[in-house]
Design an enzyme around this catalytic site. Sequence first.
Site, PDB file in Angstrom:
ATOM      1  N   ASP A 269      12.674   3.992 -24.986  1.00  0.00           N
ATOM      2  CA  ASP A 269      13.041   2.980 -25.980  1.00  0.00           C
ATOM      3  C   ASP A 269      14.111   3.480 -26.949  1.00  0.00           C
ATOM      4  O   ASP A 269      15.037   2.753 -27.297  1.00  0.00           O
ATOM      5  CB  ASP A 269      11.806   2.563 -26.769  1.00  0.00           C
ATOM      6  CG  ASP A 269      10.835   1.798 -25.894  1.00  0.00           C
ATOM      7  OD1 ASP A 269       9.759   1.442 -26.357  1.00  0.00           O
ATOM      8  OD2 ASP A 269      11.174   1.560 -24.715  1.00  0.00           O
TER       9      ASP A 269
ATOM     10  N   SER B 136       0.802  -7.168   5.211  1.00  0.00           N
ATOM     11  CA  SER B 136       1.529  -5.903   5.141  1.00  0.00           C
ATOM     12  C   SER B 136       0.955  -4.975   6.210  1.00  0.00           C
ATOM     13  O   SER B 136      -0.014  -5.322   6.881  1.00  0.00           O
ATOM     14  CB  SER B 136       1.420  -5.296   3.760  1.00  0.00           C
ATOM     15  OG  SER B 136       0.074  -5.195   3.409  1.00  0.00           O
TER      16      SER B 136
ATOM     17  N   GLU C 234       9.068  -1.516  17.381  1.00  0.00           N
ATOM     18  CA  GLU C 234      10.262  -2.060  16.729  1.00  0.00           C
ATOM     19  C   GLU C 234      10.685  -1.182  15.555  1.00  0.00           C
ATOM     20  O   GLU C 234       9.844  -0.814  14.740  1.00  0.00           O
ATOM     21  CB  GLU C 234       9.955  -3.482  16.216  1.00  0.00           C
ATOM     22  CG  GLU C 234       9.418  -4.387  17.311  1.00  0.00           C
ATOM     23  CD  GLU C 234       8.818  -5.699  16.783  1.00  0.00           C
ATOM     24  OE1 GLU C 234       9.031  -6.026  15.601  1.00  0.00           O
ATOM     25  OE2 GLU C 234       8.137  -6.376  17.576  1.00  0.00           O
TER      26      GLU C 234
ATOM     27  N   LYS D 173      11.656  -0.102  12.030  1.00  0.00           N
ATOM     28  CA  LYS D 173      11.277  -0.742  10.767  1.00  0.00           C
ATOM     29  C   LYS D 173      12.409  -0.559   9.769  1.00  0.00           C
ATOM     30  O   LYS D 173      12.570   0.508   9.179  1.00  0.00           O
ATOM     31  CB  LYS D 173       9.980  -0.115  10.259  1.00  0.00           C
ATOM     32  CG  LYS D 173       9.440  -0.750   9.005  1.00  0.00           C
ATOM     33  CD  LYS D 173       8.014  -0.261   8.761  1.00  0.00           C
ATOM     34  CE  LYS D 173       7.400  -0.825   7.502  1.00  0.00           C
ATOM     35  NZ  LYS D 173       8.069  -0.419   6.281  1.00  0.00           N
TER      36      LYS D 173
ATOM     37  N   ARG E 192       8.480 -12.733   0.385  1.00  0.00           N
ATOM     38  CA  ARG E 192       7.099 -12.420   0.731  1.00  0.00           C
ATOM     39  C   ARG E 192       6.161 -12.693  -0.452  1.00  0.00           C
ATOM     40  O   ARG E 192       5.062 -13.186  -0.284  1.00  0.00           O
ATOM     41  CB  ARG E 192       6.994 -10.960   1.176  1.00  0.00           C
ATOM     42  CG  ARG E 192       5.583 -10.566   1.477  1.00  0.00           C
ATOM     43  CD  ARG E 192       5.479  -9.196   2.101  1.00  0.00           C
ATOM     44  NE  ARG E 192       4.104  -8.948   2.422  1.00  0.00           N
ATOM     45  CZ  ARG E 192       3.221  -8.437   1.580  1.00  0.00           C
ATOM     46  NH1 ARG E 192       3.603  -8.100   0.380  1.00  0.00           N
ATOM     47  NH2 ARG E 192       1.973  -8.271   1.938  1.00  0.00           N
TER      48      ARG E 192
ATOM     49  N   GLU F 120      13.796  -9.346   8.382  1.00  0.00           N
ATOM     50  CA  GLU F 120      14.170  -8.465   7.287  1.00  0.00           C
ATOM     51  C   GLU F 120      15.594  -8.743   6.826  1.00  0.00           C
ATOM     52  O   GLU F 120      16.509  -8.819   7.646  1.00  0.00           O
ATOM     53  CB  GLU F 120      14.051  -7.018   7.803  1.00  0.00           C
ATOM     54  CG  GLU F 120      13.850  -5.988   6.750  1.00  0.00           C
ATOM     55  CD  GLU F 120      12.410  -5.966   6.212  1.00  0.00           C
ATOM     56  OE1 GLU F 120      11.580  -6.818   6.613  1.00  0.00           O
ATOM     57  OE2 GLU F 120      12.140  -5.100   5.374  1.00  0.00           O
TER      58      GLU F 120
ATOM     59  N   CYS G 106     -12.257  12.006 -22.446  1.00  0.00           N
ATOM     60  CA  CYS G 106     -13.417  11.729 -23.300  1.00  0.00           C
ATOM     61  C   CYS G 106     -14.295  12.952 -23.537  1.00  0.00           C
ATOM     62  O   CYS G 106     -15.255  12.888 -24.295  1.00  0.00           O
ATOM     63  CB  CYS G 106     -14.247  10.588 -22.717  1.00  0.00           C
ATOM     64  SG  CYS G 106     -15.082  11.040 -21.194  1.00  0.00           S
TER      65      CYS G 106
ATOM     66  N   CYS H 268     -14.921  12.221 -13.929  1.00  0.00           N
ATOM     67  CA  CYS H 268     -15.523  12.013 -15.241  1.00  0.00           C
ATOM     68  C   CYS H 268     -16.660  11.035 -14.971  1.00  0.00           C
ATOM     69  O   CYS H 268     -16.421   9.954 -14.425  1.00  0.00           O
ATOM     70  CB  CYS H 268     -14.496  11.386 -16.176  1.00  0.00           C
ATOM     71  SG  CYS H 268     -15.257  10.689 -17.648  1.00  0.00           S
TER      72      CYS H 268
ATOM     73  N   CYS I  85     -14.830   5.821 -21.480  1.00  0.00           N
ATOM     74  CA  CYS I  85     -13.753   6.824 -21.410  1.00  0.00           C
ATOM     75  C   CYS I  85     -12.411   6.085 -21.521  1.00  0.00           C
ATOM     76  O   CYS I  85     -12.141   5.163 -20.749  1.00  0.00           O
ATOM     77  CB  CYS I  85     -13.842   7.607 -20.105  1.00  0.00           C
ATOM     78  SG  CYS I  85     -12.436   8.697 -19.841  1.00  0.00           S
TER      79      CYS I  85
HETATM   80  S1  IVH Z   1       5.888  -7.008  10.985  1.00  0.00           S
HETATM   81  C1  IVH Z   1       1.837  -8.022  10.121  1.00  0.00           C
HETATM   82  N1  IVH Z   1       8.032  -5.996  12.004  1.00  0.00           N
HETATM   83  O1  IVH Z   1       7.804  -3.772   6.979  1.00  0.00           O
HETATM   84  C2  IVH Z   1       3.234  -7.918  10.304  1.00  0.00           C
HETATM   85  N2  IVH Z   1       7.690  -5.730   9.663  1.00  0.00           N
HETATM   86  O2  IVH Z   1       5.126  -2.853   5.840  1.00  0.00           O
HETATM   87  C3  IVH Z   1       3.988  -7.335   9.171  1.00  0.00           C
HETATM   88  N3  IVH Z   1       9.476  -4.572   8.477  1.00  0.00           N
HETATM   89  O3  IVH Z   1       6.873  -6.492   4.966  1.00  0.00           O
HETATM   90  C4  IVH Z   1       5.421  -7.309   9.333  1.00  0.00           C
HETATM   91  N4  IVH Z   1      10.752  -4.239  10.256  1.00  0.00           N
HETATM   92  O4  IVH Z   1       9.385  -5.944   5.272  1.00  0.00           O
HETATM   93  C5  IVH Z   1       7.320  -6.173  10.883  1.00  0.00           C
HETATM   94  N5  IVH Z   1       9.901  -5.172  13.067  1.00  0.00           N
HETATM   95  C6  IVH Z   1       9.206  -5.351  11.954  1.00  0.00           C
HETATM   96  C7  IVH Z   1       9.655  -4.882  10.684  1.00  0.00           C
HETATM   97  C8  IVH Z   1       8.844  -5.095   9.551  1.00  0.00           C
HETATM   98  C9  IVH Z   1      10.635  -4.062   8.934  1.00  0.00           C
HETATM   99  C10 IVH Z   1       8.984  -4.514   7.077  1.00  0.00           C
HETATM  100  C11 IVH Z   1       8.659  -5.857   6.466  1.00  0.00           C
HETATM  101  C12 IVH Z   1       7.202  -5.813   6.154  1.00  0.00           C
HETATM  102  C13 IVH Z   1       6.959  -4.347   6.035  1.00  0.00           C
HETATM  103  C14 IVH Z   1       5.519  -4.040   6.361  1.00  0.00           C
END
Ligand code: IVH
Length: 678
Positions: free
Chosen positions: A34, A83, A117, A119, A140, A177, A406, A427, A434
């Site tokens: 701050d 997720s 796939e 990610k 999401r 994505e 505490c 604790c 606490c």
């Molecule tokens: S499937 C139940 N497929 O990862 C299915 N997610 O941790 C959930 N993501 O929120 C998603 N590539 O932002 C899926 N081929 C893919 C993905 C993917 C990236 C991300 C997505 C999701 C997060 C899950």
Amino acid sequence: MKKEKIIKEYKKKIKDIKKYDKFYHDKNDPLVDDAKYDKLKNEIINLEKKYSFLKNKHSPSQKIGYEPSDKFKKVNHAVPMLSLANAFSIENIKDFVKKIKNFLSIKESEKIFFSAEPKIDGISASIKYINGIFTLGLSRGDGKTGEDITNNLKTISDIPKKIVKPDFPKNIDIRGEVYISKSDFVKIDKQFANPRNAAGGSLRQKNANETKKIPLKFVAYGFGNVETKKFEKQSEFISLLKTWGFNTNPLNKIVSSIEEIEKNHKEIEMQRSDLDYDLDGLVYKVDNLKLQNRLGFVSNSPRWAIAHKFSAEKGFSIIKNIEIQVGRTGALTPVAKIEPVNIGGVVVSNATLHNEDEINRKDIRIGDVVCIQRAGDVIPQVLYVEKIKRNKNAKKFIFPEKCPSCGSKTTKEFNFTTKKKDAVTRCPDLKFNCKEILREKLKHFVSKDALNIEGFGKKIVQNFWDLNLIRYPADIFNLDFKDISNLDGWGNLSASNLENSIENSKKISLDKLIFAIGIRHIGQENAKTLAKYFINIKKFEELFDKEKRKTILEYLLELDGIGETQINSLDNFFSNQNNLNTVSNLIKKLNVSNFKTSKSGIFYGKTIMFTGGLSKMSRAEAKALVEKEGGKILGTASKKLNYLVVGGSNPTSKKVEKAKLMNVKIIDENSWYRLLDR
Ligand code: IVH
């Protein structure tokens, strides 16, 4: 000073304050303290006073608070956006596959195919097409409700606006994505820490023209609601996505054996630095959609998918101090405060040391040079100590015997499952007073899966706590927003946004409330089980009464998932007057809605118990099916039991006899499948 120079200096300050505002309000993650913020604010205002030609809409002199973060309309997802659980090793993946086979009750040797796939580390979005027309685009959000970011998503050229293909479903949510490529990231103004933040920040611009300026890309990988679904496999769906005009990842692959999974993971990890987008791992999804459906999900993650993270990045630093943090369950976690070090693009200044045993095992001392590992969004940890570099005067770290908050004498609980003492020091918080535990409980209370108060993150809880504005959950509903608007970094608009989010959070379902209270051993699943029993808040309040509690707890013990540990914890919690006051004060502020069970399910209002193994499905799947159909599972036979399902393999004859005596309806395995229409 020359005019140009003054303008340049002024602009730089405006740019900084804009950035600080953004991190503070939109990300709940202040970049500066701050004092530093105020200093900058004053410098800008003084410059403007001195030089009348200086003016900027982002100047603190021009603003009342910050742009609302609730600038987008909230819309429920037709199908929740789940997720993923994380796996950090091939062992975790082996477990994942094993659990799937157990649940589906199929042999070890039988093959399961997975869609593997890459990610991409971006922001997920769901796009609804009705009759081939892009009609709604959602973020999401919390998984259940997203933000309407249709206009922003429409600026992304990768996303088709109209699809005219005979096999394109009439109504479908396409999920994928949104991301920014590494090469585009370096080209744009460096106001974001990494490509993921850039994509998120740009997608959430109020003005879609701002989104347009940033080159966002879209890769599709999933679906939500579909009418009518004509595909049976994830891989088939991905091929269709391509024919409908979506980008899919060319590195998507089908894998089945552990060897194949491991090989593919290694290969893609090797290519990682050559790819033009950030990857943080691979996602494995059971390819067969029928199996996915049978597997279902637990809490927020599917049983049929997992994220296999890439190996972590490492760096070296020095331990400046070891602090003890007290969590909401009373766990004392030692945290190493380290000399800030950049590990894979993120500045790390804290590392968890887990517990006392870990410190002793690795012999970690203040002043040590240590190797730090950071994996994705997981808290960094100390891998090992560089013992040769140790100062000979370095003293062994003595773990505190008293709670630093505490002063209670700490304990290690006995774990009845492992038959060992827990590694965690706690604790005991016998009087539930606490301070640090109370503060951490507040953080849990406002969090996504609990009250989900938007814009009320951990940092704000800490800030309001330090200012003595909040101590108990009910205090959140008594905040004075006029006072808040006068606090540093706040204004009328931001205070009124917070007021709205708090107001919106008052309507809450019983299961969320039970979870939000933060009773030890009552997580999301147990909270649902309890809410299913109590249905409404009035009945739940009967727990406050000593006599009624006794009877209720006896019944709860029969519920699947609720054992002695949970019962003792509930009894302990509700025996304390502090807690009773806290919870009743809170309930007065809320509008608690009844727990909704599916009233149409074939087991609605019925209680079911199983004995003996079933040949076509695991016990876990059978239980999940009953719950999906509105029924309750009991662990022991009693008068309240409606059905006993007797599986073909090794049923307990005692259970069957007892059920017979109590006139419970007994169902054999075949009748069970008939009931389910299988
Ligand atoms: S499937 C139940 N497929 O990862 C299915 N997610 O941790 C959930 N993501 O929120 C998603 N590539 O932002 C899926 N081929 C893919 C993905 C993917 C990236 C991300 C997505 C999701 C997060 C899950």
